[in-house]
Every structure is written in C-alpha cells, then in structure tokens.
Scaffold this motif. Structure first.
Motif, mmCIF file in Angstrom:
data_model
loop_
_atom_site.group_PDB
_atom_site.id
_atom_site.type_symbol
_atom_site.label_atom_id
_atom_site.label_comp_id
_atom_site.label_asym_id
_atom_site.label_seq_id
_atom_site.Cartn_x
_atom_site.Cartn_y
_atom_site.Cartn_z
ATOM 1 N N TYR A 2 2.988 6.205 3.445
ATOM 2 C CA TYR A 2 3.489 4.821 3.872
ATOM 3 C C TYR A 2 2.642 4.267 4.722
ATOM 4 O O TYR A 2 2.631 2.852 4.374
ATOM 5 N N TRP A 6 1.348 0.368 4.121
ATOM 6 C CA TRP A 6 1.404 -0.667 4.679
ATOM 7 C C TRP A 6 0.348 -1.211 5.233
ATOM 8 O O TRP A 6 0.163 -2.246 5.513
ATOM 9 N N LEU A 9 -0.909 -3.588 2.140
ATOM 10 C CA LEU A 9 -0.231 -4.959 1.935
ATOM 11 C C LEU A 9 -0.873 -5.882 2.838
ATOM 12 O O LEU A 9 -1.018 -6.091 4.047
ATOM 13 N N LYS A 16 3.972 -8.084 4.779
ATOM 14 C CA LYS A 16 3.885 -6.602 4.506
ATOM 15 C C LYS A 16 5.595 -6.418 4.462
ATOM 16 O O LYS A 16 5.804 -5.496 3.722
ATOM 17 N N SER A 20 7.016 -4.768 1.194
ATOM 18 C CA SER A 20 7.801 -3.451 1.142
ATOM 19 C C SER A 20 9.160 -3.494 0.376
ATOM 20 O O SER A 20 9.461 -2.662 -0.209
ATOM 21 N N ALA A 24 9.989 -1.364 -2.766
ATOM 22 C CA ALA A 24 11.058 -0.572 -2.947
ATOM 23 C C ALA A 24 12.129 -0.770 -4.006
ATOM 24 O O ALA A 24 12.618 0.054 -4.847
#
Length: 94
Positions: A2, A6, A9, A16, A20, A24
C-alpha cells in the motif's frame, strides 16, 4: 504494497486520495462483477437438500410448517385468536 501504491499515485494529496478511491472502487467492481460470478457455481451455498429425518422428537412430517396458503395446520391449537385483532395500545397514563 500500500505504501508503494501511495507513493506512485500522482498529483499530491488530492490526487492520491482520488486515486485511492478509484483503485478501491475498481477492485470492488472487479470482484463483484467478475470474480464472484465466476466462483458462485463452485460454492455450495445453494446446494441445500434435506434427505433424512432430523431425529428431533416431535418432528412431524412437513416439519410442522404452514401450508402454502399460510394457514396453520388444522390440528394445531393456537393460544390466541386469529379472527380478531388485538386492541391498539393505549397511551401511557391514559
């Protein structure tokens, strides 16, 4: 993993956060529309069959369930009246 996503991005904090949420959402959509429909036939959740007596004393054939019209069996005695409604509740103190 993760932390790597992060860092990769773009566009600072707003980018970001939006990225995210999009990742998702894409993951959930992929699972919902591709993976779960593929796996459903492999799972036994809908394979429900009763093949033998349960062994519970008093368990009548049919399990004591109501008939398809929703009416209880004729020999079943109910401890309340099914012909009239109960009186509506009264207000407290009244």
């Amino acid at each position: 993993m993760y932390a790597w996503i992060w860092r990769k991005l773009p566009l600072g904090l707003p980018g970001k956060l939006i990225g995210s949420v999009l990742l998702a959402t894409a993951t959930v959509a992929l699972l919902w529309f591709v993976v779960f429909p593929w796996a459903e036939p492999l799972l036994p959740f809908d394979d429900v069959q009763v093949t033998q007596d349960s062994g519970v004393p008093g368990d009548a054939p049919g399990g004591g369930l109501t008939d398809p019209t929703g009416q209880p069996e004729q020999d079943e005695e109910l401890p309340y009246s099914t012909e009239t409604n109960n009186a509506p509740p009264t207000a407290p103190g009244g």
